[in-house]
Design a protein around this motif. Structure first.
Motif, mmCIF file in Angstrom:
data_model
loop_
_atom_site.group_PDB
_atom_site.id
_atom_site.type_symbol
_atom_site.label_atom_id
_atom_site.label_comp_id
_atom_site.label_asym_id
_atom_site.label_seq_id
_atom_site.Cartn_x
_atom_site.Cartn_y
_atom_site.Cartn_z
ATOM 1 N N LYS A 1 0.834 -1.210 0.000
ATOM 2 C CA LYS A 1 0.000 0.000 0.000
ATOM 3 C C LYS A 1 0.864 1.254 0.000
ATOM 4 C CE LYS A 1 -4.134 -0.911 2.538
ATOM 5 N NZ LYS A 1 -4.791 -0.741 3.813
ATOM 6 N N THR A 2 1.848 1.249 0.902
ATOM 7 C CA THR A 2 2.732 2.401 1.026
ATOM 8 C C THR A 2 3.494 2.613 -0.276
ATOM 9 O OG1 THR A 2 2.977 1.959 3.375
ATOM 10 C CG2 THR A 2 4.591 3.416 2.411
ATOM 11 N N LEU A 3 3.951 1.516 -0.873
ATOM 12 C CA LEU A 3 4.689 1.583 -2.125
ATOM 13 C C LEU A 3 3.804 2.134 -3.252
ATOM 14 C CD1 LEU A 3 7.556 0.890 -3.021
ATOM 15 C CD2 LEU A 3 6.735 -1.351 -3.702
ATOM 16 N N ALA A 4 2.571 1.665 -3.302
ATOM 17 C CA ALA A 4 1.632 2.148 -4.328
ATOM 18 C C ALA A 4 1.359 3.637 -4.130
ATOM 19 C CB ALA A 4 0.339 1.343 -4.280
ATOM 20 N N GLU A 5 1.160 4.029 -2.858
ATOM 21 C CA GLU A 5 0.927 5.450 -2.575
ATOM 22 C C GLU A 5 2.144 6.282 -2.971
ATOM 23 O OE1 GLU A 5 -0.033 5.590 1.567
ATOM 24 O OE2 GLU A 5 -2.045 4.756 1.285
ATOM 25 N N ARG A 6 3.329 5.764 -2.629
ATOM 26 C CA ARG A 6 4.574 6.481 -2.947
ATOM 27 C C ARG A 6 4.766 6.551 -4.461
ATOM 28 N NH1 ARG A 6 7.765 10.430 -1.948
ATOM 29 N NH2 ARG A 6 9.957 9.967 -2.276
ATOM 30 N N GLU A 7 4.403 5.457 -5.152
ATOM 31 C CA GLU A 7 4.527 5.430 -6.601
ATOM 32 C C GLU A 7 3.608 6.478 -7.235
ATOM 33 O OE1 GLU A 7 3.659 2.141 -9.973
ATOM 34 O OE2 GLU A 7 4.819 1.424 -8.252
ATOM 35 N N LEU A 8 2.357 6.540 -6.716
ATOM 36 C CA LEU A 8 1.433 7.551 -7.227
ATOM 37 C C LEU A 8 1.962 8.959 -6.957
ATOM 38 C CD1 LEU A 8 -2.063 6.064 -6.288
ATOM 39 C CD2 LEU A 8 -1.064 6.335 -8.573
ATOM 40 N N GLU A 9 2.499 9.109 -5.739
ATOM 41 C CA GLU A 9 3.068 10.416 -5.352
ATOM 42 C C GLU A 9 4.233 10.787 -6.255
ATOM 43 O OE1 GLU A 9 5.540 11.748 -1.515
ATOM 44 O OE2 GLU A 9 3.585 10.886 -1.033
ATOM 45 N N LEU A 10 5.119 9.785 -6.512
ATOM 46 C CA LEU A 10 6.269 10.041 -7.385
ATOM 47 C C LEU A 10 5.832 10.311 -8.821
ATOM 48 C CD1 LEU A 10 8.901 7.462 -6.075
ATOM 49 C CD2 LEU A 10 8.978 9.961 -5.845
ATOM 50 N N LYS A 11 4.798 9.588 -9.301
ATOM 51 C CA LYS A 11 4.291 9.836 -10.651
ATOM 52 C C LYS A 11 3.747 11.256 -10.756
ATOM 53 C CE LYS A 11 3.034 5.264 -12.347
ATOM 54 N NZ LYS A 11 1.932 4.346 -12.687
ATOM 55 N N ALA A 12 3.014 11.660 -9.688
ATOM 56 C CA ALA A 12 2.457 13.016 -9.686
ATOM 57 C C ALA A 12 3.594 14.030 -9.690
ATOM 58 C CB ALA A 12 1.547 13.209 -8.484
ATOM 59 N N GLN A 13 4.624 13.804 -8.857
ATOM 60 C CA GLN A 13 5.767 14.722 -8.804
ATOM 61 C C GLN A 13 6.495 14.727 -10.150
ATOM 62 O OE1 GLN A 13 8.332 13.561 -5.589
ATOM 63 N NE2 GLN A 13 7.128 14.631 -4.034
ATOM 64 N N HIS A 14 6.657 13.535 -10.727
ATOM 65 C CA HIS A 14 7.338 13.429 -12.001
ATOM 66 C C HIS A 14 6.561 14.175 -13.083
ATOM 67 C CE1 HIS A 14 8.778 11.311 -15.684
ATOM 68 N NE2 HIS A 14 9.960 11.490 -15.073
ATOM 69 N N SER A 15 5.243 13.950 -13.070
ATOM 70 C CA SER A 15 4.412 14.649 -14.063
ATOM 71 C C SER A 15 4.521 16.149 -13.867
ATOM 72 C CB SER A 15 2.946 14.224 -13.924
ATOM 73 O OG SER A 15 2.800 12.873 -14.259
ATOM 74 N N GLN A 16 4.495 16.566 -12.617
ATOM 75 C CA GLN A 16 4.606 18.003 -12.336
ATOM 76 C C GLN A 16 5.963 18.528 -12.776
ATOM 77 O OE1 GLN A 16 3.993 19.042 -8.267
ATOM 78 N NE2 GLN A 16 4.223 21.231 -8.629
#
Length: 147
Positions: free
Chosen positions: A112-127
């Motif tokens: 769960k934490t990894l998925a959340e972090r992945e989403l967070e990193l994708k959002a940061q990467h997209s930004q």
């Protein structure tokens, strides 16, 4: 005198008979004493044989009892050891089961934490990509405007 001689002869005859009877009686008493001694000796011998046989049977029974007791104690010790091993295995199984459950829960939490972090990193990467793209456009527009 004939009557006295006859009476004397009778008395003498009865005395001899009495002595013979006394001798016979003494001989009979001696035989009875010998027979009694022989019977007592035989009885003592039989009694000693019975005592020996009883002592041997008692020793054999004691030996068999000790062997049976030792076998039962050995069996009990083996059963106790087996039960202890089974209990240890059950305890290990329960511990392993608890450990597996805890590890699964941790893995799920980690996923769960990894998925959340992945989403967070994708959002940061997209930004960051959007910011970098905007920055590059501005630089490009600025470079085109200068040129």
């Amino acid at each position: 005198e004939a009557a006295v001689a006859e009476a004397t002869r009778r008395i003498e005859s009865e005395r001899e008979r009495a002595e013979q009877m006394a001798t016979t009686l003494r001989e009979r008493e001696e035989r009875h004493a010998q027979d009694r001694q022989a019977l007592e000796a035989k009885h003592y011998e039989i009694l000693e044989e019975h005592k020996s046989a009883h002592a041997a049977a008692l020793a054999e029974a004691k030996h068999l009892h000790e062997n049976a007791q030792a076998a039962l104690m050995s069996k009990h010790a083996a059963e106790l050891e087996a039960k202890t091993e089974l209990l240890a295995l059950e305890k290990d199984r329960m511990h392993n089961s608890e450990l597996v459950s805890a590890l699964r829960a941790r893995d799920e939490e980690h996923s769960k934490t990894l998925a959340e972090r992945e989403l967070e990193l994708k959002a940061q990467h997209s930004q960051l990509l959007a910011e970098r793209e905007a920055s590059l456009r501005q630089e490009h527009e600025a470079a085109v405007a200068e040129a």
